[in-house]
Design an enzyme around this catalytic site. Structure first.
Site, PDB file in Angstrom:
ATOM      1  N   ALA A  54       0.831  -1.215   0.000  1.00  0.00           N
ATOM      2  CA  ALA A  54       0.000   0.000   0.000  1.00  0.00           C
ATOM      3  C   ALA A  54       0.856   1.251   0.000  1.00  0.00           C
ATOM      4  CB  ALA A  54      -0.916   0.001   1.224  1.00  0.00           C
TER       5      ALA A  54
ATOM      6  N   THR B 220      11.128   0.743  -3.901  1.00  0.00           N
ATOM      7  CA  THR B 220      11.419   1.168  -5.266  1.00  0.00           C
ATOM      8  C   THR B 220      12.897   1.513  -5.454  1.00  0.00           C
ATOM      9  OG1 THR B 220      10.979   2.974  -6.823  1.00  0.00           O
ATOM     10  CG2 THR B 220      10.698   3.490  -4.520  1.00  0.00           C
ATOM     11  N   ASP B 221      13.333   1.483  -6.708  1.00  0.00           N
ATOM     12  CA  ASP B 221      14.712   1.906  -7.005  1.00  0.00           C
ATOM     13  C   ASP B 221      14.860   3.423  -6.959  1.00  0.00           C
ATOM     14  OD1 ASP B 221      13.320   2.583  -9.339  1.00  0.00           O
ATOM     15  OD2 ASP B 221      14.659   1.507 -10.698  1.00  0.00           O
ATOM     16  N   GLU B 222      13.722   4.154  -6.942  1.00  0.00           N
ATOM     17  CA  GLU B 222      13.803   5.622  -6.995  1.00  0.00           C
ATOM     18  C   GLU B 222      14.445   6.203  -5.748  1.00  0.00           C
ATOM     19  OE1 GLU B 222      10.542   7.859  -8.444  1.00  0.00           O
ATOM     20  OE2 GLU B 222       9.963   6.335  -9.899  1.00  0.00           O
TER      21      GLU B 222
ATOM     22  N   TYR C 132       7.589  11.664  -3.826  1.00  0.00           N
ATOM     23  CA  TYR C 132       7.292  10.219  -3.771  1.00  0.00           C
ATOM     24  C   TYR C 132       8.502   9.427  -3.284  1.00  0.00           C
ATOM     25  CZ  TYR C 132       7.085   5.417  -5.497  1.00  0.00           C
ATOM     26  OH  TYR C 132       7.169   4.046  -5.584  1.00  0.00           O
TER      27      TYR C 132
ATOM     28  N   LYS D 204       9.131   7.176   0.122  1.00  0.00           N
ATOM     29  CA  LYS D 204       9.472   5.741   0.103  1.00  0.00           C
ATOM     30  C   LYS D 204      10.805   5.516   0.828  1.00  0.00           C
ATOM     31  CE  LYS D 204       7.622   2.698  -1.631  1.00  0.00           C
ATOM     32  NZ  LYS D 204       6.535   1.780  -1.149  1.00  0.00           N
TER      33      LYS D 204
HETATM   34  P1  NAD Z   1      -0.851   1.499  -7.044  1.00  0.00           P
HETATM   35  O1  NAD Z   1      -0.902   2.977  -6.888  1.00  0.00           O
HETATM   36  O2  NAD Z   1      -1.334   0.871  -8.304  1.00  0.00           O
HETATM   37  O3  NAD Z   1      -1.657   0.802  -5.847  1.00  0.00           O
HETATM   38  C1  NAD Z   1      -1.548   1.221  -4.530  1.00  0.00           C
HETATM   39  C2  NAD Z   1      -2.628   0.520  -3.717  1.00  0.00           C
HETATM   40  O4  NAD Z   1      -2.502   0.934  -2.342  1.00  0.00           O
HETATM   41  C3  NAD Z   1      -4.057   0.887  -4.155  1.00  0.00           C
HETATM   42  O5  NAD Z   1      -4.849  -0.275  -4.223  1.00  0.00           O
HETATM   43  C4  NAD Z   1      -4.539   1.827  -3.055  1.00  0.00           C
HETATM   44  O6  NAD Z   1      -5.939   1.793  -2.872  1.00  0.00           O
HETATM   45  C5  NAD Z   1      -3.796   1.281  -1.845  1.00  0.00           C
HETATM   46  N1  NAD Z   1      -3.637   2.283  -0.788  1.00  0.00           N
HETATM   47  C6  NAD Z   1      -3.176   3.548  -0.932  1.00  0.00           C
HETATM   48  N2  NAD Z   1      -3.188   4.168   0.265  1.00  0.00           N
HETATM   49  C7  NAD Z   1      -3.632   3.262   1.180  1.00  0.00           C
HETATM   50  C8  NAD Z   1      -3.830   3.297   2.582  1.00  0.00           C
HETATM   51  N3  NAD Z   1      -3.583   4.403   3.297  1.00  0.00           N
HETATM   52  N4  NAD Z   1      -4.264   2.179   3.188  1.00  0.00           N
HETATM   53  C9  NAD Z   1      -4.525   1.049   2.477  1.00  0.00           C
HETATM   54  N5  NAD Z   1      -4.360   0.965   1.146  1.00  0.00           N
HETATM   55  C10 NAD Z   1      -3.914   2.064   0.509  1.00  0.00           C
HETATM   56  O7  NAD Z   1       0.668   1.117  -6.750  1.00  0.00           O
HETATM   57  P2  NAD Z   1       1.579  -0.026  -7.417  1.00  0.00           P
HETATM   58  O8  NAD Z   1       2.167   0.502  -8.657  1.00  0.00           O
HETATM   59  O9  NAD Z   1       0.826  -1.304  -7.423  1.00  0.00           O
HETATM   60  O10 NAD Z   1       2.762  -0.086  -6.339  1.00  0.00           O
HETATM   61  C11 NAD Z   1       2.657  -0.948  -5.206  1.00  0.00           C
HETATM   62  C12 NAD Z   1       3.904  -0.783  -4.364  1.00  0.00           C
HETATM   63  O11 NAD Z   1       5.050  -1.103  -5.151  1.00  0.00           O
HETATM   64  C13 NAD Z   1       4.128   0.639  -3.857  1.00  0.00           C
HETATM   65  O12 NAD Z   1       4.617   0.563  -2.543  1.00  0.00           O
HETATM   66  C14 NAD Z   1       5.167   1.214  -4.792  1.00  0.00           C
HETATM   67  O13 NAD Z   1       5.948   2.189  -4.144  1.00  0.00           O
HETATM   68  C15 NAD Z   1       5.987  -0.020  -5.106  1.00  0.00           C
HETATM   69  N6  NAD Z   1       6.669  -0.030  -6.419  1.00  0.00           N
HETATM   70  C16 NAD Z   1       5.971   0.247  -7.569  1.00  0.00           C
HETATM   71  C17 NAD Z   1       6.626   0.171  -8.797  1.00  0.00           C
HETATM   72  C18 NAD Z   1       5.904   0.447 -10.090  1.00  0.00           C
HETATM   73  O14 NAD Z   1       6.555   0.511 -11.139  1.00  0.00           O
HETATM   74  N7  NAD Z   1       4.590   0.592 -10.106  1.00  0.00           N
HETATM   75  C19 NAD Z   1       7.983  -0.185  -8.843  1.00  0.00           C
HETATM   76  C20 NAD Z   1       8.660  -0.437  -7.655  1.00  0.00           C
HETATM   77  C21 NAD Z   1       7.982  -0.372  -6.439  1.00  0.00           C
HETATM   78  O1  DAU Z   2      11.288   3.082 -10.685  1.00  0.00           O
HETATM   79  C1  DAU Z   2      10.193   2.569  -9.987  1.00  0.00           C
HETATM   80  C2  DAU Z   2       9.061   3.562 -10.007  1.00  0.00           C
HETATM   81  O2  DAU Z   2       8.543   3.556 -11.329  1.00  0.00           O
HETATM   82  C3  DAU Z   2       7.962   3.265  -9.010  1.00  0.00           C
HETATM   83  O3  DAU Z   2       8.481   3.370  -7.701  1.00  0.00           O
HETATM   84  C4  DAU Z   2       6.794   4.248  -9.164  1.00  0.00           C
HETATM   85  O4  DAU Z   2       5.741   3.872  -8.302  1.00  0.00           O
HETATM   86  C5  DAU Z   2       6.318   4.170 -10.606  1.00  0.00           C
HETATM   87  O5  DAU Z   2       5.300   5.120 -10.802  1.00  0.00           O
HETATM   88  C6  DAU Z   2       7.468   4.419 -11.565  1.00  0.00           C
HETATM   89  O6  DAU Z   2       7.912   5.801 -11.508  1.00  0.00           O
HETATM   90  P1  DAU Z   2       8.266   6.621 -12.842  1.00  0.00           P
HETATM   91  O7  DAU Z   2       8.114   8.061 -12.556  1.00  0.00           O
HETATM   92  O8  DAU Z   2       9.538   6.155 -13.439  1.00  0.00           O
HETATM   93  O9  DAU Z   2       7.057   6.056 -13.784  1.00  0.00           O
HETATM   94  P2  DAU Z   2       6.071   6.792 -14.812  1.00  0.00           P
HETATM   95  O10 DAU Z   2       5.332   5.701 -15.515  1.00  0.00           O
HETATM   96  O11 DAU Z   2       5.284   7.886 -14.181  1.00  0.00           O
HETATM   97  O12 DAU Z   2       7.090   7.454 -15.830  1.00  0.00           O
HETATM   98  C7  DAU Z   2       8.038   6.669 -16.533  1.00  0.00           C
HETATM   99  C8  DAU Z   2       8.877   7.620 -17.359  1.00  0.00           C
HETATM  100  O13 DAU Z   2       8.064   8.177 -18.401  1.00  0.00           O
HETATM  101  C9  DAU Z   2       9.408   8.812 -16.573  1.00  0.00           C
HETATM  102  O14 DAU Z   2      10.710   9.133 -17.062  1.00  0.00           O
HETATM  103  C10 DAU Z   2       8.438   9.939 -16.894  1.00  0.00           C
HETATM  104  C11 DAU Z   2       7.986   9.594 -18.313  1.00  0.00           C
HETATM  105  N1  DAU Z   2       6.615  10.013 -18.650  1.00  0.00           N
HETATM  106  C12 DAU Z   2       5.599   9.638 -17.818  1.00  0.00           C
HETATM  107  C13 DAU Z   2       4.304   9.995 -18.100  1.00  0.00           C
HETATM  108  C14 DAU Z   2       3.181   9.604 -17.164  1.00  0.00           C
HETATM  109  C15 DAU Z   2       6.366  10.719 -19.822  1.00  0.00           C
HETATM  110  O15 DAU Z   2       7.300  11.035 -20.596  1.00  0.00           O
HETATM  111  N2  DAU Z   2       5.070  11.067 -20.103  1.00  0.00           N
HETATM  112  C16 DAU Z   2       4.028  10.765 -19.278  1.00  0.00           C
HETATM  113  O16 DAU Z   2       2.871  11.152 -19.580  1.00  0.00           O
END
Ligand code: NAD
Ligand code: DAU
Length: 356
Positions: A80, A132-134, A158, A162
């Protein structure tokens, strides 16, 4: 059983579905159902007694304590979070609340629960934190990829939130002996990803004939991993990771954003042809403030210690993903509600744009 947080979101829902596809160990799924949480993601589990969905907030200590006392999980898998960088720039408060306070609340509840377990229960319990790697900041083109020893240098609200949560998790192990594990993963893509993130946004916009907004020069690099591979990595870390350790998870798939968008357009031209190429829709728009230039993950530790490697290549994973979105247009339409439209105009309305 295990307690999953955020299991109605993109990665959490994929994890819960994969988990119950592969075994019968029940899942209690605690999710606040923010804009990113979608009960439809869990529709295949309707009526399945192995899945207990709880609509609630990880910041609600009494609720978390009650769930731990009633269900006695052997592990917490914590997804979450507020997860979108652009939203964190527009409104950071919710990121501090959920990602920092929420993780703190879970850790405190887990600490009390763990302390009261018997010897066997204590030894078996795990708190798996999904990060996350960020948190490592931004790389130059010649820097080596992030390893587990790379110093933290988060740049966005963000990633700062994290990083704060990772530090809390680390401290709860060091100080209180809570058996924690952390995965720091690169960019995920795949089915069920909310169309605010690069890949699903580009697919949704292309199919709607709308511009494909590439930030800045589009040469920022991300390291892409198919969501199913992230889920197998997390299962493996939960099964065999060493408490207190962190594991970098990535697919060795560094790609510039503009190249990802071109590949998506080529796939759509093949799978859903129209009278012109989707590439014509590409538009360069004002960059994201503080935009990190490059992320890359050195995933050798998890391979060496736990034997995990991704199963998908970027090519196979992206093709599956595009096909999934083509097959699930209703899912996309359902999440593009009023609140989604409001976000799109807030984030993209004021960006200057020029066609590619
Ligand atoms: P997402 O935004 O799709 O989903 C987040 C979920 O958390 C949602 O279902 C939301 O309802 C729930 N949530 C938010 N606030 C809450 C709260 N206070 N209590 C309970 N539930 C809550 O996110 P995601 O992309 O599935 O990412 C999941 C995890 O993985 C996150 O911790 C994110 O930092 C991490 N992560 C994501 C990526 C990526 O590329 N998406 C990469 C690396 C790590
Ligand atoms: O690296 C892991 C992270 O990757 C996770 O921790 C985050 O939850 C996840 O959202 C993601 O972060 P980014 O910022 O890298 O992802 P996003 O998809 O928002 O953007 C990917 C790249 O594309 C970034 O360099 C920004 C660019 N971008 C994004 C959007 C939404 C665009 O150029 N245009 C866009 O409209």
């Amino acid at each position: 059983m295990i307690l999953v947080t955020g299991g109605a979101g993109f990665i959490g829902a994929n994890f819960v579905l994969d988990w119950l596809h592969g075994c019968d160990e029940p899942v209690v799924n605690l999710d606040r159902l923010t804009y990113a949480g979608n009960p439809d993601n869990l529709a295949p589990l309707a009526g399945d007694a192995r899945h207990v969905f709880v609509h609630g907030d990880i910041c609600d200590r009494a609720l978390v304590e009650d769930l731990l006392a009633r269900h006695r999980p052997r592990a917490i898998v914590h997804f979450a979070a507020e997860s979108h960088v652009d939203r964190s720039i527009h409104g950071p408060a919710e990121f501090v609340r959920t990602n920092v306070d929420g993780t703190f609340t879970l850790l405190e509840a887990a600490r009390a629960y763990h302390a009261a377990l018997d010897g066997t229960g204590k030894a078996a319990f795990r708190f798996l934190h999904v990060s996350t790697d960020e948190v490592f900041g931004s790389l130059s083109p010649t820097d080596p990829p992030f390893s587990e020893d790379t110093p933290y240098a988060p740049n966005s609200p963000y990633s700062a939130s994290k990083a704060a949560s990772d530090h809390l998790v680390r401290a709860w192990h060091h100080t209180y002996g809570l058996p924690v594990l952390t995965g720091n993963c690169s960019n995920n893509y795949g089915p069920l990803q909310f169309p605010e993130k690069l890949i699903p946004l580009m697919i949704a916009n292309a199919l709607a004939g709308k511009p494909l907004p590439v930030y800045g020069d589009g040469r920022q690099v991300r390291d892409w991993l198919y969501v199913g591979d992230h889920c197998t990595a997390l299962r493996r870390v939960l099964e065999a990771g060493r408490p207190g350790e962190t594991y970098n998870i990535g697919g060795w798939n560094e790609k510039a954003n503009i190249d990802v968008v071109h590949t998506l357009c080529a796939l759509l031209d093949e799978l859903k042809p129209t009278d012109r190429s989707y590439k014509d829709l590409i538009a360069f728009v004002t960059d994201r403030p503080g935009h990190d230039r490059r992320y890359a993950i050195d995933a050798r530790k998890i391979e060496r210690e736990l034997g995990w490697r991704p199963a998908e290549t970027f090519e196979t994973g992206l093709r599956k993903t595009v096909q999934w979105y083509l097959d699930h247009q209703d899912w996309v339409r359902n999440v593009q509600s009023g609140a989604y439209q409001q976000w799109i105009s807030e984030n993209y309305g004021q960006r200057q744009g020029s066609p590619a």
